[in-house]
Every structure is written in structure tokens, then in C-alpha cells.
Design an enzyme around this catalytic site. Structure first.
Site, mmCIF file in Angstrom:
data_model
loop_
_atom_site.group_PDB
_atom_site.id
_atom_site.type_symbol
_atom_site.label_atom_id
_atom_site.label_comp_id
_atom_site.label_asym_id
_atom_site.label_seq_id
_atom_site.Cartn_x
_atom_site.Cartn_y
_atom_site.Cartn_z
ATOM 1 C CG LEU A 35 11.366 16.569 30.049
ATOM 2 C CD1 LEU A 35 10.427 16.730 28.855
ATOM 3 C CD2 LEU A 35 12.045 15.206 29.994
ATOM 4 C CB THR A 129 26.430 10.231 45.093
ATOM 5 O OG1 THR A 129 27.791 10.112 44.693
ATOM 6 C CG2 THR A 129 26.283 11.537 45.869
ATOM 7 C CG ASP A 130 30.805 6.968 45.653
ATOM 8 O OD1 ASP A 130 30.489 8.001 45.017
ATOM 9 O OD2 ASP A 130 31.577 6.105 45.195
ATOM 10 C CD GLU A 131 31.044 12.622 43.250
ATOM 11 O OE1 GLU A 131 31.103 13.838 43.485
ATOM 12 O OE2 GLU A 131 31.222 12.131 42.134
ATOM 13 C CE1 TYR A 154 25.244 15.155 42.322
ATOM 14 C CE2 TYR A 154 27.410 14.219 42.832
ATOM 15 C CZ TYR A 154 26.055 14.051 42.551
ATOM 16 O OH TYR A 154 25.522 12.792 42.507
ATOM 17 C CB ALA A 156 28.056 20.345 49.637
ATOM 18 C CE LYS A 158 22.230 12.918 45.278
ATOM 19 N NZ LYS A 158 20.900 12.654 44.662
ATOM 20 C CE1 TYR A 211 38.364 17.269 32.999
ATOM 21 C CE2 TYR A 211 37.282 16.610 35.035
ATOM 22 C CZ TYR A 211 37.216 17.140 33.755
ATOM 23 O OH TYR A 211 35.999 17.544 33.257
HETATM 24 P P1 NAD Z 1 21.185 12.601 35.213
HETATM 25 O O1 NAD Z 1 21.786 13.962 35.289
HETATM 26 O O2 NAD Z 1 21.503 11.736 34.045
HETATM 27 O O3 NAD Z 1 19.581 12.726 35.244
HETATM 28 C C1 NAD Z 1 18.939 13.544 36.166
HETATM 29 C C2 NAD Z 1 17.470 13.667 35.757
HETATM 30 O O4 NAD Z 1 16.818 14.493 36.727
HETATM 31 C C3 NAD Z 1 17.260 14.318 34.387
HETATM 32 O O5 NAD Z 1 16.310 13.593 33.640
HETATM 33 C C4 NAD Z 1 16.746 15.709 34.735
HETATM 34 O O6 NAD Z 1 15.876 16.252 33.746
HETATM 35 C C5 NAD Z 1 16.023 15.446 36.037
HETATM 36 N N1 NAD Z 1 15.936 16.677 36.836
HETATM 37 C C6 NAD Z 1 16.946 17.536 37.123
HETATM 38 N N2 NAD Z 1 16.465 18.583 37.816
HETATM 39 C C7 NAD Z 1 15.143 18.351 38.007
HETATM 40 C C8 NAD Z 1 14.108 19.076 38.662
HETATM 41 N N3 NAD Z 1 14.354 20.246 39.265
HETATM 42 N N4 NAD Z 1 12.860 18.543 38.678
HETATM 43 C C9 NAD Z 1 12.612 17.356 38.062
HETATM 44 N N5 NAD Z 1 13.547 16.656 37.390
HETATM 45 C C10 NAD Z 1 14.799 17.152 37.372
HETATM 46 O O7 NAD Z 1 21.541 11.891 36.580
HETATM 47 P P2 NAD Z 1 21.888 10.347 36.872
HETATM 48 O O8 NAD Z 1 23.312 10.112 36.570
HETATM 49 O O9 NAD Z 1 20.845 9.520 36.239
HETATM 50 O O10 NAD Z 1 21.715 10.322 38.464
HETATM 51 C C11 NAD Z 1 20.452 10.010 39.047
HETATM 52 C C12 NAD Z 1 20.592 10.055 40.557
HETATM 53 O O11 NAD Z 1 21.552 9.102 40.974
HETATM 54 C C13 NAD Z 1 21.073 11.406 41.099
HETATM 55 O O12 NAD Z 1 20.377 11.683 42.290
HETATM 56 C C14 NAD Z 1 22.549 11.194 41.379
HETATM 57 O O13 NAD Z 1 22.989 12.013 42.431
HETATM 58 C C15 NAD Z 1 22.559 9.722 41.773
HETATM 59 N N6 NAD Z 1 23.804 8.993 41.497
HETATM 60 C C16 NAD Z 1 24.379 9.014 40.259
HETATM 61 C C17 NAD Z 1 25.516 8.255 40.013
HETATM 62 C C18 NAD Z 1 26.189 8.226 38.652
HETATM 63 O O14 NAD Z 1 27.261 7.658 38.516
HETATM 64 N N7 NAD Z 1 25.582 8.794 37.615
HETATM 65 C C19 NAD Z 1 26.076 7.487 41.042
HETATM 66 C C20 NAD Z 1 25.467 7.511 42.305
HETATM 67 C C21 NAD Z 1 24.322 8.244 42.507
HETATM 68 O O1 DAU Z 2 30.627 8.552 42.510
HETATM 69 C C1 DAU Z 2 29.321 8.774 42.081
HETATM 70 C C2 DAU Z 2 29.285 10.016 41.212
HETATM 71 O O2 DAU Z 2 29.874 9.647 39.965
HETATM 72 C C3 DAU Z 2 27.870 10.539 40.988
HETATM 73 O O3 DAU Z 2 27.349 10.975 42.213
HETATM 74 C C4 DAU Z 2 27.871 11.706 39.995
HETATM 75 O O4 DAU Z 2 26.542 12.119 39.715
HETATM 76 C C5 DAU Z 2 28.526 11.238 38.709
HETATM 77 O O5 DAU Z 2 28.630 12.340 37.800
HETATM 78 C C6 DAU Z 2 29.923 10.682 38.992
HETATM 79 O O6 DAU Z 2 30.807 11.749 39.431
HETATM 80 P P1 DAU Z 2 32.315 11.846 38.928
HETATM 81 O O7 DAU Z 2 32.762 13.233 39.083
HETATM 82 O O8 DAU Z 2 33.146 10.771 39.540
HETATM 83 O O9 DAU Z 2 32.088 11.454 37.379
HETATM 84 P P2 DAU Z 2 32.735 12.058 36.031
HETATM 85 O O10 DAU Z 2 32.304 11.150 34.932
HETATM 86 O O11 DAU Z 2 32.470 13.504 35.864
HETATM 87 O O12 DAU Z 2 34.296 11.877 36.275
HETATM 88 C C7 DAU Z 2 34.854 10.616 36.563
HETATM 89 C C8 DAU Z 2 36.331 10.828 36.788
HETATM 90 O O13 DAU Z 2 36.935 11.203 35.539
HETATM 91 C C9 DAU Z 2 36.652 11.956 37.747
HETATM 92 O O14 DAU Z 2 37.797 11.602 38.516
HETATM 93 C C10 DAU Z 2 36.964 13.149 36.843
HETATM 94 C C11 DAU Z 2 37.567 12.488 35.620
HETATM 95 N N1 DAU Z 2 37.315 13.152 34.322
HETATM 96 C C12 DAU Z 2 36.032 13.464 34.008
HETATM 97 C C13 DAU Z 2 35.745 14.060 32.804
HETATM 98 C C14 DAU Z 2 34.330 14.444 32.446
HETATM 99 C C15 DAU Z 2 38.359 13.368 33.449
HETATM 100 O O15 DAU Z 2 39.523 13.049 33.722
HETATM 101 N N2 DAU Z 2 38.073 13.957 32.240
HETATM 102 C C16 DAU Z 2 36.809 14.324 31.889
HETATM 103 O O16 DAU Z 2 36.617 14.894 30.777
#
Ligand code: NAD
Ligand code: DAU
Length: 361
Positions: A35, A129-131, A154, A156, A158, A211
Site C-alpha cells: 500500500l 516491461t519493454d523498457e 526504473y 535498470a 526491472k 516533455y
Molecule cells: P503501480 O505503481 O500502479 O502499482 C504497483 C503496486 O505495487 C502498488 O499497489 C504498490 O503499493 C505495490 N508495491 C510497491 N512496492 C511494494 C513493496 N515493496 N511491497 C509490496 N507491494 C509494493 O504499477 P503498475 O503500473 O500497476 O505496474 C505493475 C507491474 O507491471 C510493474 O511490475 C511494472 O513494472 C509492470 N509494467 C507496467 C506497465 C505500465 O504501463 N504501467 C507496463 C509494463 C509493465
Molecule cells: O513501457 C512500459 C512502461 O510504461 C512501464 O514499464 C512503466 O511502469 C510505465 O510508467 C510506463 O512508462 P513511461 O515512462 O513510458 O510512462 P509515462 O506515463 O510516465 O510517460 C509516457 C510518455 O509520456 C513518456 O514518453 C514521457 C511522456 N510524458 C509523461 C508525463 C507523466 C510527458 O510528456 N508528460 C508527462 O507529464
């Protein structure tokens, strides 16, 4: 199956539980979450009404806490979502990312290794993640065979977690499956990420920070399509295999923001031009990856998975969800989900950090 879902109060984990808990009453789902600021138990309020769901608050970076959860719930499957997930936060303060994403994953792997006997009886599914692959140029796609080249703390962290998962498979024979997914969007996403931030700022008439020049490209996938992909991998994917999951939906950030403006205008009756006038170009993210794009052939041909939602239909659903769920938005913005806990959970003190002090998590 007794399925331990880590990070199930966050964006993707909560959508996964929201879909799968009521659909599969024959399986037990245990949501383990620390949480953090990114979590909201209200995101799983419907799943929480099902008898096959339970919640435990724990920090995966705490090895003893992880072992205790394994001892109590005896999971045979772990689906590992929990992570610090926001690139910008990792630039400002990387330490927490190393603890949760690397040490936390290690602690979970150790709990699997030391609990499952024989080790081959369990399954560890790692959500990545694809990152981890770094940046593409103008052409080409990431696949399961792309070389790792992460750019941010982040990504690195992952990447390190992915390596640990593969090492436990090769060294100890731990059954694992890995997925590397592109950018998700949809309901229940914390409004620090691009799409929910733009929706809520547009609705509030606040600046829409883009950005650099807004020309970075992301490959967008509706979160429910990702969750369906993950279930397919769980049920049909090969042990030891990696699956790259993408939306096949490349957009520049500026395109995304213009489309958000258009849909918010349609849904609220405002003019598109008044919303677009809020677009503000701000300094670029350091180490900003130019382009991500996934080749999902392996998912499509081996598992028959394909995204169901188009970008326009998924984004409209997302905008409507944020317009309709104002209480959820206020909760995550103010941390008031703690009050939600107070009225919705009988044993609320178990869900608060040690010492039970509100606001200290
Ligand atoms: P999020 O930040 O919305 O949620 C992360 C959750 O993990 C939260 O509920 C947080 O409380 C919990 N958490 C964080 N640290 C913790 C800890 N130390 N112990 C237990 N729980 C903990 O993340 P998300 O966007 O739902 O991403 C979920 C997974 O999917 C991540 O591993 C992320 O790398 C991966 N991922 C995300 C995306 C994306 O676009 N959001 C894309 C590809 C992969
Ligand atoms: O590709 C998968 C990843 O996607 C996940 O692993 C990450 O957990 C998730 O956060 C996401 O990463 P990004 O950095 O791509 O997502 P974000 O929403 O932060 O940004 C998306 C794009 O938009 C990125 O090129 C940065 C840009 N951006 C982001 C924010 C928050 C802006 O231009 N303005 C903004 O305010």
C-alpha cells in the site's frame, strides 16, 4: 490454484484481480501489497466481496514478511506485479526502486525456492516491461530476443529483476514465465502517468505538460487486454519462456494528448481548442527513450492472443471511467483511501503499517 498476486492494489494488479477473481471462483487469490502511494484498495473493492479473495499488507523488500505470507497462505502460483513503476520518480529517488524491484523480487524468489518442495510444483510469473530493452530508433521492434539496454533507474531495476528470475530457473529449476509489456492505460491508473494526468488536468483546466517536443513514441495497450494476455500466459504459456506483449498501437505523446483533448471535449461539452490551448511544452525527461514498439508475434501465434480494444475505444472508456469515479480520484490524490479502509475493513489495524499510525506508510 492458490495464486499470490503481488501489487494487486496498484493499476494493473487491481485490474487483473477485478477481472479474474469473480471469473474463476475455483481459484483462491491472495493480494499482497505494501500500500504505497500508488495503491488504492478501493480499486479492488468488487473483487474483495468475493469469497476467493483475501488481502495481506506486506513489504516484499522485507524477507521475513514474505516468508510469513508464504507460510500462512501456501501459494502455488505467484504473479508478481509489485514494483515502483514510475520512471520520473526513479530519476528523482532511485533507492526505493532498488529495494522493491530488485530485493523484493529476490525475496519472493527465495520464498519460492525454500518453500516449494519439490521446487517444480510451483510457478512464478514475472510481470516486466519493454523498457528493459532501452530505446528504438525510427524503425524496428522489440522481441523476446532483443538485447537488454535499460536507460532509467526504473528500467535498470526491472532488468535486474528479470535476470534474477531467469537465474532461478536455470540454477534451481524454479518454474518461471516472464512477460515484457508496453505502455498500459485504462481505469485505476495513478494520475502521475501520461494518460490519466492529461485527462484529469484537461477536466480541471490545468496545464498539460508535454516533455520535450512530444515526439517520443509509445506502444499503447488497454489494461484489460494486458490482463487477458497474462492469464493466457499463466494457463497456456511454456515454463521458462518469455512473452513480449504490445498493443501494436504506436503514438507520439503529442498525438496522445491531442486525442485526450478531443475525447474529453466530446464527453464534457467543452471546446477542443480550449483544452488544446492548455498544452505546455516542458523540459525533457533525462535519458528519455525515443520509441518503444513491440512485436507480439509469439503471443499471437503460440497463445492466440490479440488486443480487443482499439486506442479510440479504450481511451473513451478510460476518460469516462475518470469522469465517473471522482471519489477514487480524490482518494488517490489525497491518500484518503485510509479513511475508506476505516469504514470498509473490520480489522483495519492489520492494514496499516507497524505501530498503526495513519499517514506513516
Ligand atoms: P503501480 O505503481 O500502479 O502499482 C504497483 C503496486 O505495487 C502498488 O499497489 C504498490 O503499493 C505495490 N508495491 C510497491 N512496492 C511494494 C513493496 N515493496 N511491497 C509490496 N507491494 C509494493 O504499477 P503498475 O503500473 O500497476 O505496474 C505493475 C507491474 O507491471 C510493474 O511490475 C511494472 O513494472 C509492470 N509494467 C507496467 C506497465 C505500465 O504501463 N504501467 C507496463 C509494463 C509493465
Ligand atoms: O513501457 C512500459 C512502461 O510504461 C512501464 O514499464 C512503466 O511502469 C510505465 O510508467 C510506463 O512508462 P513511461 O515512462 O513510458 O510512462 P509515462 O506515463 O510516465 O510517460 C509516457 C510518455 O509520456 C513518456 O514518453 C514521457 C511522456 N510524458 C509523461 C508525463 C507523466 C510527458 O510528456 N508528460 C508527462 O507529464
Amino acid at each position: 490454484m492458490r495464486i499470490l498476486v503481488t501489487g494487486g492494489a496498484g493499476f494493473i494488479g487491481a485490474n487483473f484481480l477485478h477481472l479474474m477473481v469473480p471469473r474463476y471462483p475455483q481459484h483462491t487469490f491472495i493480494n499482497l501489497d505494501k500500500l504505497t502511494y500508488a495503491a488504492n484498495l478501493a480499486s479492488v473493492s468488487e473483487a474483495a466481496r468475493c469469497p476467493n479473495y483475501s488481502f495481506v499488507q506486506a513489504d516484499i523488500a522485507d524477507a521475513h514478511a514474505v516468508q510469513a505470507v508464504f507460510a500462512q497462505y501456501q501459494p502455488d502460483v505467484v504473479i508478481h506485479f509489485a514494483a515502483e513503476s514510475h520512471v520520473d520518480r526513479s530519476i528523482l529517488g532511485p533507492a526505493e526502486f532498488m529495494q522493491t524491484n530488485i530485493i523484493g523480487t529476490f525475496n519472493l524468489l527465495e520464498a519460492c525456492r525454500t518453500t516449494w518442495s519439490p521446487i517444480s510444483q510451483g510457478l512464478f510469473q514475472h510481470i516486466s516491461t519493454d523498457e528493459v530493452f532501452g530505446s528504438l530508433g525510427a524503425t524496428g521492434y522489440f522481441t523476446e530476443h532483443t538485447r537488454y539496454d535499460p536507460s532509467s533507474p526504473y528500467s535498470a531495476s526491472k532488468a535486474a529483476s528479470d535476470h534474477l528470475v531467469r537465474a532461478y530457473h536455470r540454477t534451481y529449476g524454479l518454474p518461471v514465465k516472464l512477460t515484457n509489456c508496453s505502455n498500459n492505460y485504462g481505469p485505476r491508473q495513478f494520475p502521475e502517468k501520461l494518460i490519466p494526468l492529461m485527462i484529469l488536468n484537461a477536466v480541471a483546466g490545468q496545464p498539460l505538460p508535454v516533455y520535450g517536443k512530444g515526439q517520443n513514441v509509445r506502444d499503447w495497450l488497454y489494461v484489460e487486454d494486458h490482463c487477458e494476455a497474462l492469464w493466457s500466459v499463466l494457463m497456456q504459456g511454456q515454463v521458462g519462456a518469455t512473452y513480449a506483449i504490445g498493443g501494436g498501437c504506436e503514438k507520439t505523446n503529442l498525438d496522445v494528448v491531442h486525442t485526450v483533448c478531443r475525447i474529453v471535449a466530446e464527453e464534457t461539452g467543452r471546446s477542443v481548442s480550449s483544452l488544446e490551448s492548455l498544452i505546455t511544452f516542458v523540459p525533457d525527461r533525462p535519458g528519455h527513450d525515443l520509441r518503444y514498439a513491440i512485436d507480439s508475434t509469439h503471443m499471437r501465434t503460440e497463445l492466440g492472443w490479440t488486443p480487443q480494444e482499439s486506442f479510440m475505444s479504450g481511451l473513451r472508456k478510460t476518460v469516462r471511467w475518470y469522469l465517473e469515479n471522482t471519489a477514487w480520484v480524490e482518494d488517490v490524490r489525497t491518500g484518503a483511501y485510509r479513511q475508506w479502509l476505516a469504514t470498509n475493513y473490520e480489522h483495519r489495524e492489520q492494514l496499516l503499517p507497524a505501530g498503526g499510525k495513519e499517514g506513516s506508510a
